[in-house]
Motif scaffolding. Sequence first.
Motif, short mmCIF file in Angstrom:
data_model
loop_
_atom_site.label_atom_id
_atom_site.label_comp_id
_atom_site.label_asym_id
_atom_site.label_seq_id
_atom_site.Cartn_x
_atom_site.Cartn_y
_atom_site.Cartn_z
N LEU A 142 32.54 23.72 -35.96
CA LEU A 142 33.31 24.85 -36.29
C LEU A 142 34.43 24.29 -37.51
N GLY A 143 34.30 23.25 -37.76
CA GLY A 143 35.33 22.65 -38.56
C GLY A 143 36.67 22.57 -37.98
N ILE A 144 36.75 22.50 -36.81
CA ILE A 144 38.18 22.30 -36.08
C ILE A 144 38.16 20.96 -35.73
N ALA A 145 39.35 20.25 -36.16
CA ALA A 145 39.32 18.95 -35.64
C ALA A 145 40.42 18.71 -34.33
N LEU A 146 40.02 17.94 -33.39
CA LEU A 146 40.38 17.91 -32.14
C LEU A 146 41.01 16.49 -31.99
N PRO A 147 42.03 15.93 -32.58
CA PRO A 147 42.18 14.45 -32.45
C PRO A 147 42.53 14.03 -31.00
N LEU A 148 42.23 12.94 -30.39
CA LEU A 148 42.61 12.77 -28.86
C LEU A 148 43.90 12.94 -28.58
N ALA A 149 44.86 12.66 -29.57
CA ALA A 149 46.14 12.70 -29.43
C ALA A 149 46.61 14.07 -28.96
N ARG A 150 45.94 14.92 -29.54
CA ARG A 150 46.38 16.45 -29.08
C ARG A 150 45.91 16.64 -27.53
N PHE A 151 44.78 16.11 -27.18
CA PHE A 151 44.62 16.14 -25.87
C PHE A 151 45.58 15.66 -24.85
N ASP A 152 46.14 14.45 -25.47
CA ASP A 152 47.37 13.89 -24.58
C ASP A 152 48.53 14.68 -24.66
N GLU A 153 48.97 15.04 -25.75
CA GLU A 153 50.07 15.79 -25.88
C GLU A 153 49.97 17.05 -24.90
N ILE A 154 48.69 17.85 -24.73
CA ILE A 154 48.66 18.86 -23.82
C ILE A 154 48.51 18.48 -22.44
N SER A 155 48.11 17.28 -22.35
CA SER A 155 48.01 16.84 -20.86
C SER A 155 49.65 16.65 -20.35
N ARG A 156 50.31 16.14 -21.29
CA ARG A 156 51.70 15.72 -20.82
C ARG A 156 52.42 17.00 -20.33
N ALA A 157 52.19 18.07 -20.88
CA ALA A 157 52.72 19.26 -20.62
C ALA A 157 52.07 20.13 -20.02
N THR A 158 51.03 19.91 -19.20
CA THR A 158 50.25 20.79 -18.35
C THR A 158 50.22 20.28 -16.86
N PRO A 159 50.96 20.80 -15.91
CA PRO A 159 50.86 20.46 -14.46
C PRO A 159 49.12 20.47 -13.95
N LEU A 160 48.85 19.61 -13.03
CA LEU A 160 47.57 19.75 -12.24
C LEU A 160 48.00 20.77 -11.17
N ILE A 161 47.20 21.90 -11.20
CA ILE A 161 47.14 22.85 -10.28
C ILE A 161 46.10 23.27 -9.33
N ALA A 162 44.94 22.85 -9.73
CA ALA A 162 43.70 22.97 -8.83
C ALA A 162 43.27 21.59 -8.09
N ASP A 163 43.22 21.87 -6.73
CA ASP A 163 43.06 20.73 -5.93
C ASP A 163 41.51 20.51 -5.54
N ILE A 164 40.91 20.43 -6.63
CA ILE A 164 39.37 20.02 -6.45
C ILE A 164 38.85 18.69 -6.46
N LYS A 165 37.80 18.25 -5.72
CA LYS A 165 37.21 16.92 -5.86
C LYS A 165 36.61 16.78 -7.37
N PRO A 166 36.76 15.65 -8.00
CA PRO A 166 36.99 14.40 -7.31
C PRO A 166 38.75 14.11 -7.30
N SER A 167 39.28 14.87 -7.99
CA SER A 167 40.96 14.61 -8.03
C SER A 167 41.55 15.28 -6.72
N GLY A 168 40.96 16.24 -6.06
CA GLY A 168 41.72 16.72 -4.97
C GLY A 168 40.85 16.66 -3.78
N LYS A 169 41.01 17.83 -2.84
CA LYS A 169 40.18 17.88 -1.57
C LYS A 169 39.25 19.03 -1.63
N PHE A 170 39.23 19.85 -2.47
CA PHE A 170 38.08 21.12 -2.25
C PHE A 170 37.10 21.03 -3.02
#
Length: 579
Positions: free
Chosen positions: A285-313
């Motif tokens: 769609l002509g939209i660039a998503l550099p990896l740096a943007r994923f990292d910026e968002i990751s740093r500012a997003t808490p992990l809230i779903a406790d699902i395998k493999p990261s969690g238990k459900f």
Amino acid sequence: MAQIRLRSRDWFGKNDRWGLAHRAWLRAEGFSSRDFQDKPVIGIANSWSELNNCNAHLRQLAEAVKRGVWAAGGFPLEFPTISLGEMLMKPTTMLYRNLMAMDVEECIRAYPLDGVVLLCGCDKTTPAQLMGAASADVPAIMVPGGPMLGGMWRGREIGSGTDLRRYWDEVRAGRLGEEEFCEIEGCVSRSAGHCTVMGTASTMAAMAEALGMTLPGAADVPAVDARRKALAEESGARVVEMAREDLRPSRVMAREAFENAIRVLMSIGGSTNAIVHLVAIAARLGIALPLARFDEISRATPLIADIKPSGKFLMEDLFNAGGLAAVIKELLPLLHASAGTVTGKPLGENVVRAACYNREVIRPLGQPLGPEGGTAVLKGNLAPAGAVVKQSAASPQLLKHRGRAVVFENNQDLLARFDDPNLPVDESSVLVLKNAGPKGAPGMPEWGHLPIPTKLLKAGVKDVVRLSDARISGTSFGTLIVHVAPEAAVGGPLAIVRDGDEIELDVAARRLELLVSDGEIKKRLASWRPPKPHYTRGYGRMFLDHILQADEGCDFDFLRGREPREESEPLRRFPNPSV
Ligand code: FES
């Protein structure tokens, strides 16, 4: 609202020889003249296949979609596409994702469709359909197949892939018998539908919902739950309206929608594969998503779903806790709530009635499982164009680590030696796999979950740092650094790592370094020679000639962008001379 001229009228709406022929030939299927009276023609792109258990129920879902289309005044026509079954397809479904995307795109464009329902399930079928639909840009709604019933063995829940790996390691360490392992075979996959954890299929279904490409709730209703069929019926009805509103993928999947999807990805500890797929879909769609943007968002997003493999459900627990809609509602302060969706309403409005019924599964934003998102993006002299690590499923004590490399030149080398009792490896080693990327493997298989050498397993070691240019399954866990770009097979620095070299990982600082001098790296790269290509003809050859690197989404270079439809173009291009 101005009346939209339906695209299908170019085929069926004319009173000339071609109009008659198009109607007459389709009437061979038993349709009456009533069906050609200005009804939106809705294609149902079905990736059903008996070779793909995850999508094995999609024919029943297609029937439910048809009910909805007919009821809303549309004319449904189901068509097959290729299907990519993660378990059976070799060397990897990723080799064929772009082929399926081409199949979907060209079918939508070539046939008289005013709208399309995308029926997907297994890992790559979802991104392939989204990529194809984005490029064709005809109104489209997605209906994922939903997760299979949760596995259960001797009273214990087993998550697809994740727990199977865990139990297999127990067998190799001599702590679980082969007989018990065989028993698990009959318990782990209890129905059609995709894997039961937050693997790639569950993640991509969540991405589709977060992008606004599904009705609310579509990501997690279990595959065999009656409500999945009801949702399919509703989707069929909705796409008829979308055809009349000309609500195309390019109007839904805008930059804000992708940022929402990345935010949701990070909050649920989703599959690292979603990064590759989102980059590829956005580029259509002509939209660039550099990896740096994923990292910026990751740093500012808490992990809230406790699902395998990261969690238990499991996914069913997420559904019972309120589903992805409840996750989205929780995240609303961090999302672009006004982003458009296929409902015609903004994302925020879609989840007004969502509620969380289990705060263990979906945590409040203020009491997350972790302060950051599931995935971190690394850079350094070993990965100049980036690498990723799912930190939420890694061992915390290994996220900052320095160790000596034990190098495997390719997957065959790995398989031949990881069991060797004389392998010079200890728990501080960094296992390195080369030539497992887009060109090197080829197809960038999920080989990044390198097995822990048997001698370490027997000594009770459960995790070591593992590094490759491969991908990992969304069901994988451990300290696995993957998507190293550029890959070894195109001369990325990974190609020149040698046994005994020191490697430093610092996830908090987002660093991945080969502790070898610049001069030595230059010298080694100067004598590096590319491996022989895997294919000299056919689709494989085309793949090798055009595949992009992981940070660019692994699409073909010539597929990026889209080709907006022109009403009369199909007939100009295909004059149908045989009639
Ligand atoms: Fe199809 Fe896991 S094998 S989703």
